[in-house]
Motif scaffolding. Structure first.
Motif, PDB file in Angstrom:
ATOM      1  N   HIS A  21      31.163  24.279  23.942  1.00 58.77           N
ATOM      2  CA  HIS A  21      30.049  23.640  24.642  1.00 58.77           C
ATOM      3  C   HIS A  21      30.044  24.059  26.103  1.00 58.77           C
ATOM      4  N   SER A  22      28.973  23.805  26.755  1.00 58.90           N
ATOM      5  CA  SER A  22      28.838  24.208  28.157  1.00 58.90           C
ATOM      6  C   SER A  22      29.534  23.189  29.052  1.00 58.90           C
ATOM      7  N   HIS A  23      30.809  23.345  29.219  1.00 56.48           N
ATOM      8  CA  HIS A  23      31.565  22.492  30.119  1.00 56.48           C
ATOM      9  C   HIS A  23      31.248  22.917  31.541  1.00 56.48           C
ATOM     10  N   PRO A  24      31.085  21.977  32.471  1.00 58.03           N
ATOM     11  CA  PRO A  24      30.647  22.337  33.831  1.00 58.03           C
ATOM     12  C   PRO A  24      31.576  23.298  34.563  1.00 58.03           C
ATOM     13  N   THR A  25      32.871  23.210  34.329  1.00 60.76           N
ATOM     14  CA  THR A  25      33.783  24.089  35.056  1.00 60.76           C
ATOM     15  C   THR A  25      34.166  25.340  34.289  1.00 60.76           C
ATOM     16  N   PHE A  26      33.850  25.400  33.011  1.00 60.72           N
ATOM     17  CA  PHE A  26      34.279  26.529  32.190  1.00 60.72           C
ATOM     18  C   PHE A  26      33.668  27.839  32.686  1.00 60.72           C
ATOM     19  N   ALA A  27      32.373  27.847  32.935  1.00 60.86           N
ATOM     20  CA  ALA A  27      31.706  29.076  33.398  1.00 60.86           C
ATOM     21  C   ALA A  27      32.224  29.490  34.771  1.00 60.86           C
ATOM     22  N   GLY A  28      32.491  28.527  35.632  1.00 61.43           N
ATOM     23  CA  GLY A  28      32.977  28.848  36.968  1.00 61.43           C
ATOM     24  C   GLY A  28      34.363  29.465  36.959  1.00 61.43           C
ATOM     25  N   ILE A  29      35.263  28.850  36.226  1.00 64.98           N
ATOM     26  CA  ILE A  29      36.641  29.345  36.201  1.00 64.98           C
ATOM     27  C   ILE A  29      36.722  30.696  35.514  1.00 64.98           C
ATOM     28  N   THR A  30      36.101  30.806  34.349  1.00 64.41           N
ATOM     29  CA  THR A  30      36.183  32.080  33.632  1.00 64.41           C
ATOM     30  C   THR A  30      35.445  33.176  34.376  1.00 64.41           C
ATOM     31  N   GLY A  31      34.322  32.849  35.010  1.00 60.30           N
ATOM     32  CA  GLY A  31      33.584  33.842  35.783  1.00 60.30           C
ATOM     33  C   GLY A  31      34.377  34.335  36.973  1.00 60.30           C
ATOM     34  N   PHE A  32      35.032  33.408  37.682  1.00 56.75           N
ATOM     35  CA  PHE A  32      35.818  33.793  38.857  1.00 56.75           C
ATOM     36  C   PHE A  32      36.958  34.724  38.470  1.00 56.75           C
ATOM     37  N   PHE A  33      37.703  34.359  37.431  1.00 56.91           N
ATOM     38  CA  PHE A  33      38.831  35.197  37.030  1.00 56.91           C
ATOM     39  C   PHE A  33      38.369  36.496  36.381  1.00 56.91           C
ATOM     40  N   ALA A  34      37.224  36.480  35.734  1.00 57.79           N
ATOM     41  CA  ALA A  34      36.671  37.734  35.210  1.00 57.79           C
ATOM     42  C   ALA A  34      36.303  38.662  36.365  1.00 57.79           C
ATOM     43  N   GLY A  35      35.777  38.112  37.450  1.00 59.59           N
ATOM     44  CA  GLY A  35      35.476  38.912  38.631  1.00 59.59           C
ATOM     45  C   GLY A  35      36.730  39.489  39.265  1.00 59.59           C
ATOM     46  N   LEU A  37      39.533  40.213  37.671  1.00 63.27           N
ATOM     47  CA  LEU A  37      39.977  41.291  36.793  1.00 63.27           C
ATOM     48  C   LEU A  37      39.071  42.507  36.902  1.00 63.27           C
ATOM     49  N   PHE A  38      37.786  42.251  37.084  1.00 53.55           N
ATOM     50  CA  PHE A  38      36.818  43.342  37.194  1.00 53.55           C
ATOM     51  C   PHE A  38      37.136  44.224  38.392  1.00 53.55           C
ATOM     52  N   VAL A  39      37.539  43.605  39.499  1.00 53.50           N
ATOM     53  CA  VAL A  39      37.830  44.361  40.720  1.00 53.50           C
ATOM     54  C   VAL A  39      39.203  45.031  40.657  1.00 53.50           C
ATOM     55  N   THR A  40      40.165  44.390  40.023  1.00 50.00           N
ATOM     56  CA  THR A  40      41.526  44.920  40.051  1.00 50.00           C
ATOM     57  C   THR A  40      41.850  45.798  38.849  1.00 50.00           C
ATOM     58  N   ALA A  41      41.573  45.327  37.659  1.00 54.20           N
ATOM     59  CA  ALA A  41      42.022  46.032  36.451  1.00 54.20           C
ATOM     60  C   ALA A  41      41.067  47.131  36.002  1.00 54.20           C
ATOM     61  N   LEU A  42      39.784  46.929  36.160  1.00 51.70           N
ATOM     62  CA  LEU A  42      38.824  47.915  35.646  1.00 51.70           C
ATOM     63  C   LEU A  42      38.942  49.279  36.329  1.00 51.70           C
ATOM     64  N   PRO A  43      38.994  49.371  37.664  1.00 48.69           N
ATOM     65  CA  PRO A  43      39.150  50.704  38.269  1.00 48.69           C
ATOM     66  C   PRO A  43      40.464  51.386  37.879  1.00 48.69           C
ATOM     67  N   GLY A  44      41.535  50.602  37.777  1.00 46.62           N
ATOM     68  CA  GLY A  44      42.809  51.186  37.375  1.00 46.62           C
ATOM     69  C   GLY A  44      42.788  51.691  35.944  1.00 46.62           C
ATOM     70  N   GLY A  92      34.194  35.861  42.514  1.00 54.33           N
ATOM     71  CA  GLY A  92      35.545  36.351  42.266  1.00 54.33           C
ATOM     72  C   GLY A  92      35.724  37.785  42.710  1.00 54.33           C
ATOM     73  N   MET A  93      34.697  38.606  42.496  1.00 47.21           N
ATOM     74  CA  MET A  93      34.772  40.007  42.916  1.00 47.21           C
ATOM     75  C   MET A  93      34.845  40.118  44.430  1.00 47.21           C
ATOM     76  N   VAL A  94      34.005  39.361  45.126  1.00 46.80           N
ATOM     77  CA  VAL A  94      33.955  39.439  46.595  1.00 46.80           C
ATOM     78  C   VAL A  94      35.238  38.884  47.213  1.00 46.80           C
ATOM     79  N   VAL A  95      35.701  37.740  46.717  1.00 41.54           N
ATOM     80  CA  VAL A  95      36.914  37.140  47.272  1.00 41.54           C
ATOM     81  C   VAL A  95      38.109  38.061  47.045  1.00 41.54           C
ATOM     82  N   THR A  96      38.210  38.637  45.860  1.00 41.97           N
ATOM     83  CA  THR A  96      39.327  39.544  45.578  1.00 41.97           C
ATOM     84  C   THR A  96      39.265  40.778  46.464  1.00 41.97           C
ATOM     85  N   ALA A  97      38.070  41.336  46.626  1.00 41.83           N
ATOM     86  CA  ALA A  97      37.933  42.514  47.483  1.00 41.83           C
ATOM     87  C   ALA A  97      38.295  42.179  48.927  1.00 41.83           C
ATOM     88  N   LEU A  98      37.900  41.002  49.404  1.00 42.46           N
ATOM     89  CA  LEU A  98      38.240  40.602  50.771  1.00 42.46           C
ATOM     90  C   LEU A  98      39.748  40.396  50.937  1.00 42.46           C
TER      91      LEU A  98
END
Length: 114
Positions: A21-35, A37-44, A92-98
């Motif tokens: 179900h659409s839990h209010p924090t689920f999209a935020g937490i998973t989106g942030f950590f996906a971002g 990973l997107f910045v760190t793991a994908l280029p490598g 998540g992407m912007v914070v990780t890059a910063l």
């Protein structure tokens, strides 16, 4: 016997009910950590695959194509159902890059200073 099995199955289904179900924090937490990973793991990973498939010079020449992966979060922003996830993914992407850029600049500063 059959009712006990059914009750056990229903309780196991309810245990993971929040996941679907659409839990209010689920999209935020998973989106942030996906971002992150997107910045760190994908280029490598992309560089590793390129290095396995091509020689060093060709891999260097093809590495900028990793920017095509940005089509994924942009595409997620377009669809209404995934927009909240994509917004947190960009955060998540912007914070990780910063953080990575800030730490790298501090390390470089201290290395040059001493």
């Amino acid at each position: 016997m059959e009712t006990d099995e059914r009750h056990l199955e229903e309780s196991q289904d309810r245990h993971f009910e929040w996941w679907h179900h659409s839990h209010p924090t689920f999209a935020g937490i998973t989106g942030f950590f996906a971002g992150m990973l997107f910045v760190t793991a994908l280029p490598g990973a992309f560089a590793g695959v390129l290095r396995l498939l091509f020689d060093h010079e060709a891999a260097e020449r093809l590495f900028p194509f990793v920017l095509l992966a940005l089509a994924l979060p942009i595409g997620l922003l377009v669809a209404r159902k995934t927009r909240r996830f994509a917004q947190f993914m960009f955060v998540g992407m912007v914070v990780t890059a910063l953080v990575v850029g800030g730490v790298a600049s501090l390390v470089l500063y201290f290395m040059v200073d001493s």
